[in-house]
Design a protein around this motif. Structure first.
Motif, PDB file in Angstrom:
ATOM      1  N   LYS A  22     -11.831   0.346   6.118  1.00 40.68           N
ATOM      2  CA  LYS A  22     -11.350  -0.200   4.845  1.00 40.68           C
ATOM      3  C   LYS A  22     -10.558   0.845   4.068  1.00 40.68           C
ATOM      4  O   LYS A  22      -9.528   0.527   3.453  1.00 40.68           O
ATOM      5  CB  LYS A  22     -12.520  -0.713   4.017  1.00 40.68           C
ATOM      6  CG  LYS A  22     -13.134  -2.005   4.560  1.00 40.68           C
ATOM      7  CD  LYS A  22     -14.206  -2.535   3.630  1.00 40.68           C
ATOM      8  CE  LYS A  22     -14.777  -3.846   4.164  1.00 40.68           C
ATOM      9  NZ  LYS A  22     -15.844  -4.390   3.272  1.00 40.68           N
ATOM     10  N   CYS A  23     -11.025   2.073   4.115  1.00 40.56           N
ATOM     11  CA  CYS A  23     -10.299   3.155   3.449  1.00 40.56           C
ATOM     12  C   CYS A  23      -8.937   3.374   4.103  1.00 40.56           C
ATOM     13  O   CYS A  23      -7.926   3.539   3.420  1.00 40.56           O
ATOM     14  CB  CYS A  23     -11.130   4.437   3.498  1.00 40.56           C
ATOM     15  SG  CYS A  23     -10.329   5.861   2.723  1.00 40.56           S
ATOM     16  N   ASP A  24      -8.906   3.334   5.431  1.00 42.77           N
ATOM     17  CA  ASP A  24      -7.641   3.508   6.153  1.00 42.77           C
ATOM     18  C   ASP A  24      -6.673   2.367   5.832  1.00 42.77           C
ATOM     19  O   ASP A  24      -5.473   2.594   5.648  1.00 42.77           O
ATOM     20  CB  ASP A  24      -7.893   3.567   7.659  1.00 42.77           C
ATOM     21  CG  ASP A  24      -8.584   4.858   8.084  1.00 42.77           C
ATOM     22  OD1 ASP A  24      -8.443   5.858   7.363  1.00 42.77           O
ATOM     23  OD2 ASP A  24      -9.255   4.852   9.124  1.00 42.77           O
TER      24      ASP A  24
ATOM     25  N   ASN B 179      -6.634   0.517   3.079  1.00 43.13           N
ATOM     26  CA  ASN B 179      -6.166   0.712   1.702  1.00 43.13           C
ATOM     27  C   ASN B 179      -5.074   1.773   1.635  1.00 43.13           C
ATOM     28  O   ASN B 179      -4.109   1.640   0.864  1.00 43.13           O
ATOM     29  CB  ASN B 179      -7.339   1.105   0.799  1.00 43.13           C
ATOM     30  CG  ASN B 179      -8.271  -0.053   0.505  1.00 43.13           C
ATOM     31  OD1 ASN B 179      -7.878  -1.221   0.585  1.00 43.13           O
ATOM     32  ND2 ASN B 179      -9.515   0.256   0.170  1.00 43.13           N
ATOM     33  N   THR B 180      -5.221   2.804   2.442  1.00 46.08           N
ATOM     34  CA  THR B 180      -4.201   3.855   2.484  1.00 46.08           C
ATOM     35  C   THR B 180      -2.872   3.304   2.968  1.00 46.08           C
ATOM     36  O   THR B 180      -1.801   3.627   2.425  1.00 46.08           O
ATOM     37  CB  THR B 180      -4.668   5.008   3.402  1.00 46.08           C
ATOM     38  OG1 THR B 180      -5.853   5.586   2.871  1.00 46.08           O
ATOM     39  CG2 THR B 180      -3.586   6.078   3.515  1.00 46.08           C
TER      40      THR B 180
ATOM     41  N   VAL C 226      -1.838   0.128   2.845  1.00 46.54           N
ATOM     42  CA  VAL C 226      -1.304  -0.780   1.832  1.00 46.54           C
ATOM     43  C   VAL C 226      -0.673   0.008   0.700  1.00 46.54           C
ATOM     44  O   VAL C 226       0.418  -0.330   0.216  1.00 46.54           O
ATOM     45  CB  VAL C 226      -2.416  -1.708   1.302  1.00 46.54           C
ATOM     46  CG1 VAL C 226      -1.918  -2.517   0.108  1.00 46.54           C
ATOM     47  CG2 VAL C 226      -2.906  -2.639   2.407  1.00 46.54           C
ATOM     48  N   HIS C 227      -1.350   1.081   0.270  1.00 47.42           N
ATOM     49  CA  HIS C 227      -0.807   1.934  -0.783  1.00 47.42           C
ATOM     50  C   HIS C 227       0.510   2.582  -0.329  1.00 47.42           C
ATOM     51  O   HIS C 227       1.486   2.646  -1.099  1.00 47.42           O
ATOM     52  CB  HIS C 227      -1.827   3.012  -1.157  1.00 47.42           C
ATOM     53  CG  HIS C 227      -1.327   3.998  -2.170  1.00 47.42           C
ATOM     54  ND1 HIS C 227      -1.294   3.724  -3.519  1.00 47.42           N
ATOM     55  CD2 HIS C 227      -0.835   5.259  -2.024  1.00 47.42           C
ATOM     56  CE1 HIS C 227      -0.802   4.766  -4.164  1.00 47.42           C
ATOM     57  NE2 HIS C 227      -0.516   5.709  -3.279  1.00 47.42           N
TER      58      HIS C 227
ATOM     59  N   ASN D 122       3.230  -0.011  -0.481  1.00 53.80           N
ATOM     60  CA  ASN D 122       3.633  -0.370  -1.851  1.00 53.80           C
ATOM     61  C   ASN D 122       4.365   0.755  -2.560  1.00 53.80           C
ATOM     62  O   ASN D 122       5.257   0.498  -3.375  1.00 53.80           O
ATOM     63  CB  ASN D 122       2.400  -0.767  -2.663  1.00 53.80           C
ATOM     64  CG  ASN D 122       1.827  -2.105  -2.216  1.00 53.80           C
ATOM     65  OD1 ASN D 122       2.545  -2.960  -1.712  1.00 53.80           O
ATOM     66  ND2 ASN D 122       0.520  -2.276  -2.385  1.00 53.80           N
TER      67      ASN D 122
ATOM     68  N   GLU E 146      -2.469  -3.610   9.337  1.00 54.23           N
ATOM     69  CA  GLU E 146      -3.759  -3.508  10.031  1.00 54.23           C
ATOM     70  C   GLU E 146      -3.618  -2.656  11.285  1.00 54.23           C
ATOM     71  O   GLU E 146      -4.491  -1.826  11.582  1.00 54.23           O
ATOM     72  CB  GLU E 146      -4.261  -4.901  10.414  1.00 54.23           C
ATOM     73  CG  GLU E 146      -5.591  -4.872  11.158  1.00 54.23           C
ATOM     74  CD  GLU E 146      -6.125  -6.256  11.438  1.00 54.23           C
ATOM     75  OE1 GLU E 146      -6.521  -6.514  12.596  1.00 54.23           O
ATOM     76  OE2 GLU E 146      -6.166  -7.097  10.505  1.00 54.23           O
TER      77      GLU E 146
ATOM     78  N   ALA F 241      -3.561   0.919  10.267  1.00 53.35           N
ATOM     79  CA  ALA F 241      -4.878   1.373   9.824  1.00 53.35           C
ATOM     80  C   ALA F 241      -5.779   1.669  11.013  1.00 53.35           C
ATOM     81  O   ALA F 241      -6.459   2.705  11.061  1.00 53.35           O
ATOM     82  CB  ALA F 241      -5.518   0.325   8.920  1.00 53.35           C
TER      83      ALA F 241
END
Length: 224
Positions: free
Chosen positions: A119-121, A123-124, A126-127, A130, A174, A177
């Motif tokens: 999940k952390c990967d 989020n990284t 996606v960030h 963006n 995904e 990640a």
């Protein structure tokens, strides 16, 4: 006239590589459903990888394909079940061949998605999409490449474009990640018969320097 397969054998050859020989380990990336991951071509890939590396992780990237099924209208839960089933069937179909190599380890996509850091990967990634211009451009270019291929092969229409791009971005983020988890888990050359996978070019700073593209040739068997 004899069929070519009666007199020749399929062998894997390196088509394009980046320092694969510097790695002790390898990951053979499997796109379930692709013909080059079946039959003689799969066997040739396994033979080449097994003979050149101490350990080979066979990465069965099955449930990643659910994004394509969702775009085509399959409900999300059903898309997951179908893609998981396809991966399980691939393993069952090729189990005897896979187990004939002593240094093979099979890892499926969900093992990575269920890891503590996934999940952390994600989020990284996606960030980075963006907020990072280079990252976003690379993802969009890859998604557009997928779109052009899908239009040719599946006849998608222009009204499908926005929805296709949305699901393809989800697919690619995904993928990045999970690959970041792979890269952190083990230093290895990533082996694939197709074109360079996006994470292997986009995440080079994480150590993915060993991407190796295989090609297949027909060769006469050597005399005993």
């Amino acid at each position: 006239m004899n069929d070519l397969s009666d007199t020749y054998q399929v062998v894997a050859k390196v088509k394009r590589a980046c320092n694969w020989s510097e790695f002790e380990n390898a990951r053979l990336q499997i796109s379930v459903g692709q013909k080059y991951h079946e039959g003689e071509q799969l066997e040739a890939s396994l033979k080449w990888a097994s003979s050149n590396f101490d350990k080979v992780q066979v990465c069965v990237n099955d449930t990643l394909q659910r994004h394509n099924l969702i775009f085509e209208g399959t409900p999300e839960n059903e898309a997951f079940q179908i893609s998981e089933m396809h991966g399980r069937e691939w393993i069952e179909r090729n189990h005897k061949l896979l187990m004939s190599f002593p240094n093979i380890e099979i890892i499926r996509w969900e093992q990575w998605r269920n890891s503590l850091n996934y999940k952390c990967d994600l989020n990284t990634m996606v960030h980075s999409y963006n907020d990072g211009k280079h990252f976003k451009i690379a993802v969009e270019q890859e998604a557009n490449s997928f779109w052009e291929r899908a239009k040719r092969n599946k006849g998608y229409q222009e009204q499908d474009f926005d929805r296709f791009m949305m699901h393809t971005r989800d697919y690619l983020l995904e993928e990045c990640a999970v690959f970041s988890s792979m890269f952190k888990n083990m230093e290895a050359a990533d082996i694939y018969p197709g074109s360079t996978l996006l994470p292997c070019s986009l995440l080079k700073g994480m150590g993915a320097y060993g991407f190796t593209r295989l090609d297949f040739k027909h060769r006469k068997p050597q005399a005993a």
